[in-house]
Design an enzyme around this catalytic site. Sequence first.
Site, PDB file in Angstrom:
ATOM      1  N   ASN A  43       0.847  -1.209   0.000  1.00 17.87           N
ATOM      2  CA  ASN A  43       0.000   0.000   0.000  1.00 17.87           C
ATOM      3  C   ASN A  43       0.875   1.249   0.000  1.00 17.87           C
ATOM      4  O   ASN A  43       0.637   2.188  -0.766  1.00 17.87           O
ATOM      5  CB  ASN A  43      -0.886   0.041   1.257  1.00 17.87           C
ATOM      6  CG  ASN A  43      -1.872  -1.107   1.312  1.00 17.87           C
ATOM      7  OD1 ASN A  43      -2.204  -1.689   0.284  1.00 17.87           O
ATOM      8  ND2 ASN A  43      -2.335  -1.439   2.510  1.00 17.87           N
ATOM      9  N   TYR A  98      -5.617 -14.511   1.937  1.00 13.56           N
ATOM     10  CA  TYR A  98      -6.502 -14.350   3.096  1.00 13.56           C
ATOM     11  C   TYR A  98      -7.915 -14.038   2.648  1.00 13.56           C
ATOM     12  O   TYR A  98      -8.151 -13.540   1.545  1.00 13.56           O
ATOM     13  CB  TYR A  98      -5.989 -13.279   4.069  1.00 13.56           C
ATOM     14  CG  TYR A  98      -5.943 -11.871   3.548  1.00 13.56           C
ATOM     15  CD1 TYR A  98      -4.853 -11.419   2.816  1.00 13.56           C
ATOM     16  CD2 TYR A  98      -6.975 -10.966   3.819  1.00 13.56           C
ATOM     17  CE1 TYR A  98      -4.784 -10.117   2.357  1.00 13.56           C
ATOM     18  CE2 TYR A  98      -6.917  -9.656   3.368  1.00 13.56           C
ATOM     19  CZ  TYR A  98      -5.817  -9.245   2.638  1.00 13.56           C
ATOM     20  OH  TYR A  98      -5.758  -7.951   2.175  1.00 13.56           O
ATOM     21  N   TRP A 113      -3.975 -17.932   4.913  1.00 14.15           N
ATOM     22  CA  TRP A 113      -3.187 -19.070   4.428  1.00 14.15           C
ATOM     23  C   TRP A 113      -1.872 -18.459   3.939  1.00 14.15           C
ATOM     24  O   TRP A 113      -1.759 -18.066   2.776  1.00 14.15           O
ATOM     25  CB  TRP A 113      -3.871 -19.761   3.239  1.00 14.15           C
ATOM     26  CG  TRP A 113      -5.109 -20.507   3.540  1.00 14.15           C
ATOM     27  CD1 TRP A 113      -5.221 -21.860   3.669  1.00 14.15           C
ATOM     28  CD2 TRP A 113      -6.438 -19.978   3.731  1.00 14.15           C
ATOM     29  NE1 TRP A 113      -6.532 -22.195   3.924  1.00 14.15           N
ATOM     30  CE2 TRP A 113      -7.293 -21.068   3.971  1.00 14.15           C
ATOM     31  CE3 TRP A 113      -6.983 -18.694   3.732  1.00 14.15           C
ATOM     32  CZ2 TRP A 113      -8.658 -20.918   4.201  1.00 14.15           C
ATOM     33  CZ3 TRP A 113      -8.334 -18.518   3.977  1.00 14.15           C
ATOM     34  CH2 TRP A 113      -9.154 -19.631   4.208  1.00 14.15           C
ATOM     35  N   ASN A 177       4.080  -1.993  12.388  1.00 10.51           N
ATOM     36  CA  ASN A 177       2.732  -2.559  12.238  1.00 10.51           C
ATOM     37  C   ASN A 177       2.666  -3.898  12.958  1.00 10.51           C
ATOM     38  O   ASN A 177       3.486  -4.770  12.698  1.00 10.51           O
ATOM     39  CB  ASN A 177       2.450  -2.802  10.751  1.00 10.51           C
ATOM     40  CG  ASN A 177       1.634  -1.702  10.163  1.00 10.51           C
ATOM     41  OD1 ASN A 177       0.864  -1.064  10.867  1.00 10.51           O
ATOM     42  ND2 ASN A 177       1.812  -1.465   8.867  1.00 10.51           N
ATOM     43  N   ARG A 179       0.866  -7.480  14.088  1.00  3.21           N
ATOM     44  CA  ARG A 179      -0.129  -8.549  13.969  1.00  3.21           C
ATOM     45  C   ARG A 179       0.298  -9.656  14.923  1.00  3.21           C
ATOM     46  O   ARG A 179       1.230 -10.413  14.638  1.00  3.21           O
ATOM     47  CB  ARG A 179      -0.188  -9.114  12.534  1.00  3.21           C
ATOM     48  CG  ARG A 179      -0.617  -8.132  11.481  1.00  3.21           C
ATOM     49  CD  ARG A 179      -2.074  -7.724  11.565  1.00  3.21           C
ATOM     50  NE  ARG A 179      -2.392  -6.764  10.506  1.00  3.21           N
ATOM     51  CZ  ARG A 179      -2.163  -5.460  10.577  1.00  3.21           C
ATOM     52  NH1 ARG A 179      -1.629  -4.935  11.663  1.00  3.21           N
ATOM     53  NH2 ARG A 179      -2.466  -4.656   9.583  1.00  3.21           N
ATOM     54  N   ASP A 271      -0.568   3.218   6.485  1.00  2.00           N
ATOM     55  CA  ASP A 271       0.290   2.996   5.305  1.00  2.00           C
ATOM     56  C   ASP A 271       0.296   4.228   4.401  1.00  2.00           C
ATOM     57  O   ASP A 271       1.337   4.633   3.869  1.00  2.00           O
ATOM     58  CB  ASP A 271      -0.215   1.801   4.477  1.00  2.00           C
ATOM     59  CG  ASP A 271      -0.400   0.548   5.320  1.00  2.00           C
ATOM     60  OD1 ASP A 271       0.297   0.412   6.341  1.00  2.00           O
ATOM     61  OD2 ASP A 271      -1.266  -0.285   4.962  1.00  2.00           O
TER      62      ASP A 271
HETATM   63  P1  ADP Z   1      -2.519   2.770  11.798  1.00  2.00           P
HETATM   64  O1  ADP Z   1      -3.397   2.602  10.595  1.00  2.00           O
HETATM   65  O2  ADP Z   1      -1.072   2.471  11.529  1.00  2.00           O
HETATM   66  O3  ADP Z   1      -3.048   2.120  13.054  1.00  2.00           O
HETATM   67  P2  ADP Z   1      -3.567   5.285  12.757  1.00  2.00           P
HETATM   68  O4  ADP Z   1      -4.890   4.629  12.995  1.00  2.00           O
HETATM   69  O5  ADP Z   1      -2.928   5.922  13.934  1.00  2.00           O
HETATM   70  O6  ADP Z   1      -2.492   4.336  12.091  1.00  2.00           O
HETATM   71  O7  ADP Z   1      -3.850   6.358  11.620  1.00  2.00           O
HETATM   72  C1  ADP Z   1      -2.850   6.847  10.737  1.00  2.00           C
HETATM   73  C2  ADP Z   1      -3.256   8.226  10.282  1.00  2.00           C
HETATM   74  O8  ADP Z   1      -4.508   8.172   9.615  1.00  2.00           O
HETATM   75  C3  ADP Z   1      -3.433   9.233  11.392  1.00  2.00           C
HETATM   76  O9  ADP Z   1      -2.208   9.845  11.767  1.00  2.00           O
HETATM   77  C4  ADP Z   1      -4.372  10.223  10.723  1.00  2.00           C
HETATM   78  O10 ADP Z   1      -3.652  11.055   9.849  1.00  2.00           O
HETATM   79  C5  ADP Z   1      -5.286   9.328   9.923  1.00  2.00           C
HETATM   80  N1  ADP Z   1      -6.459   8.888  10.704  1.00  2.00           N
HETATM   81  C6  ADP Z   1      -6.722   7.644  11.175  1.00  2.00           C
HETATM   82  N2  ADP Z   1      -7.918   7.598  11.807  1.00  2.00           N
HETATM   83  C7  ADP Z   1      -8.434   8.848  11.728  1.00  2.00           C
HETATM   84  C8  ADP Z   1      -9.658   9.467  12.179  1.00  2.00           C
HETATM   85  N3  ADP Z   1     -10.576   8.789  12.840  1.00  2.00           N
HETATM   86  N4  ADP Z   1      -9.839  10.776  11.896  1.00  2.00           N
HETATM   87  C9  ADP Z   1      -8.914  11.484  11.218  1.00  2.00           C
HETATM   88  N5  ADP Z   1      -7.751  10.959  10.772  1.00  2.00           N
HETATM   89  C10 ADP Z   1      -7.505   9.672  11.017  1.00  2.00           C
END
Ligand code: ADP
Length: 315
Positions: A43, A98, A113, A177, A179, A271
């Site tokens: 991605n 998957y 898998w 990341n 898992r 990503d």
């Molecule tokens: P990951 O996908 O690695 O768990 P995050 O969930 O922390 O990472 O989100 C990565 C980025 O995506 C955040 O820094 C933000 O820029 C954006 N993002 C994710 N969730 C939201 C949300 N609910 N509202 C606004 N931006 C978001």
Amino acid sequence: MPDAQESARPRSIACIGECMVEFAKTPGTSNSYEQRFGGDTLNTAIYLARLLAKNGHVHYITRLGRDPFSNAMVTAWTSENINCSLVEQVAGRLPGLYMVETDRHGERSFLYWRSGAPARELFRGKCESLLERLNGFDTIYFSGITLAILSEEGRTNLLGQIEHRTTDGKATAYDPNFRRALWKDADEAALWNARAIACCPLVLPSIEDLRGIFGEQHDGTGWIGKLTALGAKDIVLKNGGSNVFTRVGGQRKDFALDSVARVLDTTGAGDSFNAGFLAGRALGSTVEQAVDRGHALASKVIQHPGAIIPVNSMR
Ligand code: ADP
């Protein structure tokens, strides 16, 4: 950050990891599936290739089979301007697969898998020439999923080469990341993540993943302290829609994010954020501008279904 003259040169970036065949159950059906491809580092590679366009050369490094799915992956990536010359296609082998199902509350569940996937043998055995090739890239990007699927020998070889790059002043970015199912146990995940965090000049974690890996609770500042104690250099710490916490060149700065009114699917949020941030830095942006670019792209991605949005939606 490159100087003005340097930033005019196309940047070469290699993303390393595994991409799998995805079968996603079509909502409202009992046994109908849509087939796509999925992988965290892939991605990021796709978004980097789109964002950098003529200003970058993006490679994807993985191992696949020579089956129709593997061939289709290479064709799809090539059409995204990703250089696949370091994708090794092994006769008689198949890529990981998957199935994903979304329940009526929007919760996704996965069946994998992937244990026999050829990507797991990256950096094992006679791999000196591939390791050597890593030195030629301006930036290397990989993730905790990449690390998790590799053998111990593969992890040791990859991190050893990254230590050389870091000593030579070359950039490597790591997103831990997480898992859980890919690691033998919690100690193994914490150990290898700590090693990667210590040897990569830039880490791009999310608080949720750090909690999973280290089993600790901290706020953003606390996690920056923890990562710094582990030997991290530059840190960009994501926390969903909340602040991004950074420590770059020893300078601490936090950034509040514009809110997103309608979050549809957060697959690929981290990503795509990473791609926006890395592309920004490769093109000479400040940390603040690069965080803006990361969030601008992630904001669009979470308003679309799936990890990869159409190119037109990125404009
Ligand atoms: P990951 O996908 O690695 O768990 P995050 O969930 O922390 O990472 O989100 C990565 C980025 O995506 C955040 O820094 C933000 O820029 C954006 N993002 C994710 N969730 C939201 C949300 N609910 N509202 C606004 N931006 C978001």
